[in-house]
Write an enzyme that holds these catalytic residues in place. Structure first.
Site, PDB file in Angstrom:
ATOM      1  CG  ASP A  51     -31.331  22.974  53.116  1.00 51.43           C
ATOM      2  OD1 ASP A  51     -32.558  22.747  53.041  1.00 51.43           O
ATOM      3  OD2 ASP A  51     -30.682  22.862  54.185  1.00 51.43           O
ATOM      4  CE1 TYR A  56     -28.817  24.131  59.702  1.00 49.25           C
ATOM      5  CE2 TYR A  56     -28.786  24.568  57.349  1.00 49.25           C
ATOM      6  CZ  TYR A  56     -29.103  23.743  58.413  1.00 49.25           C
ATOM      7  OH  TYR A  56     -29.704  22.522  58.165  1.00 49.25           O
ATOM      8  CG  HIS A 114     -34.447  23.023  61.554  1.00 52.32           C
ATOM      9  ND1 HIS A 114     -33.499  24.010  61.454  1.00 52.32           N
ATOM     10  CD2 HIS A 114     -33.804  21.863  61.265  1.00 52.32           C
ATOM     11  CE1 HIS A 114     -32.339  23.458  61.114  1.00 52.32           C
ATOM     12  NE2 HIS A 114     -32.495  22.167  61.000  1.00 52.32           N
ATOM     13  CD  GLN A 166     -33.464  19.311  54.865  1.00 51.31           C
ATOM     14  OE1 GLN A 166     -32.510  19.521  55.598  1.00 51.31           O
ATOM     15  NE2 GLN A 166     -33.932  20.250  54.042  1.00 51.31           N
ATOM     16  CB  THR A 237     -16.666  24.703  51.956  1.00 50.81           C
ATOM     17  OG1 THR A 237     -17.391  24.118  53.034  1.00 50.81           O
ATOM     18  CG2 THR A 237     -16.308  26.131  52.312  1.00 50.81           C
ATOM     19  CB  ILE A 242     -19.211  23.160  44.742  1.00 51.15           C
ATOM     20  CG1 ILE A 242     -19.283  23.745  46.168  1.00 51.15           C
ATOM     21  CG2 ILE A 242     -20.366  23.676  43.887  1.00 51.15           C
ATOM     22  CD1 ILE A 242     -19.105  25.263  46.243  1.00 51.15           C
TER      23      ILE A 242
END
Ligand SMILES: NC(=O)c1ccc[n+]([C@@H]2O[C@H](COP(=O)([O-])OP(=O)(O)OC[C@H]3O[C@@H](n4cnc5c(N)ncnc54)[C@H](OP(=O)(O)O)[C@@H]3O)[C@@H](O)[C@H]2O)c1
Length: 279
Positions: A51, A56, A114, A166, A237, A242
């Site tokens: 995503d 960003y 968005h 979302q 990150t 993760i």
């Protein structure tokens, strides 16, 4: 361990209407090298959904991570979002193409509005999204941060089907009315800030369930969302976070756990800009 024993495979990865139910979020992962490595690491570990968003400022790095990963493009569900200044139809068409170029792909699997804010005009904006859908530049149309009435209006107006809304969703912002409205219209819910930007670690009921299962609070929150039929896109990150989040796919909560999380009475919204439709 879940990943090493092969229990998370492309065949066992849960999906909702074709969308892999766990994705990697990338907001604020803006160091280009770090972001590319986060994406590569996640994909090679088994993630199947990424995503990002124009806002960003990392679409190029996300594309670099996809290019580096030893995973076929067709096995990756890639989502990006059109920012609120680009929602006039001409700007949607122009900037969506620029996003695809930065991502280094011919099409994305999901393109979101968005926020329903600033230049968003339902007829004008969604006509451009439908055009991109017809051209095959986007596989699905999505919306983000839409209230139930805005979602219903968008469904009414948009020629292309709307796959997902979302929204912020986690144990301290459970959004029952919004989830119900999405379900009534066969629209998938994608949870952003699914671990409340780290604050699930401080929530006593979640701490207790995490201790009981010998797992992390992040996994408990993500497993609860999956139990609700919600797709989650935690941002992480480094490799440890993760991996922790991916392993939530093998955590099964019992009914007591779910009831305890359902009855957390606390409300804590993490993302609340002035232009949000609820303000
Ligand atoms: N549509 C929208 O308007 C909207 C708004 C907000 C977010 N989003 C999307 O949703 C994604 C996720 O939301 P978010 O970034 O706001 O918050 P989040 O995923 O709830 O939390 C991210 C934070 O939790 C940490 N973290 C992640 N996994 C962890 C673990 N297993 N253990 C401990 N800490 C962990 C991360 O640290 P590290 O980075 O150090 O790993 C980061 O500080 C975003 O990245 C973005 O893609 C969309």
């Amino acid at each position: 361990m879940a990943i090493e024993d092969g229990s998370i495979t492309p065949e066992t990865y849960p999906t909702a209407n074709g969308m892999p139910m766990l994705g990697l979020g990338t907001w604020q992962n803006t160091d280009a090298e770090q972001c590319a490595e986060s994406v590569r690491t996640a994909l090679e570990m088994g993630y199947r959904h990424i995503d990002t968003a124009q806002a960003y400022d990392n679409e190029e790095a996300v594309g670099e991570g996809i290019a580096r990963a030893d995973v076929d493009r067709e096995d990756i569900f890639l989502a990006t979002k059109i920012w609120i200044s680009n929602l006039a139809s001409d700007d949607v068409l122009e900037t969506a193409r620029a996003s695809l170029d930065r991502l280094g792909v011919d099409s994305v699997d999901l393109l979101y509005v968005h926020w329903p804010a600033r230049t968003y005009d339902p007829e004008d904006t969604l006509a451009a999204f439908s055009e991109l859908y017809e051209e095959g530049r986007i596989e699905n149309v999505g919306v983000s941060n839409f209230l139930p009435e805005q979602l219903e209006e968008a469904i009414e107006i948009c020629d292309a089907p709307i796959l997902a809304n979302q929204v912020e969703l986690h144990p301290m912002l459970q959004q029952p009315a919004l989830r119900e409205a999405c379900q009534d219209h066969d629209v998938e819910v994608v949870a952003y800030s699914p671990i409340a930007r780290g604050e699930v670690f401080d929530q006593p009921a979640i701490q207790e369930i995490a201790d009981k299962h010998g797992t992390s609070e992040a996994q408990v929150s993500l497993a609860w969302l999956r139990e609700k039929g919600v797709t989650a896109i935690p941002k992480a990150t480094g490799e440890a976070h993760i991996r922790d989040n991916l392993e939530s796919l093998t955590l099964e909560l019992d009914q007591d756990d779910i009831d305890a999380i359902d009855s957390i009475g606390e409300t804590n919204r993490k993302v609340d800009p002035d232009f949000a439709p609820w303000n």
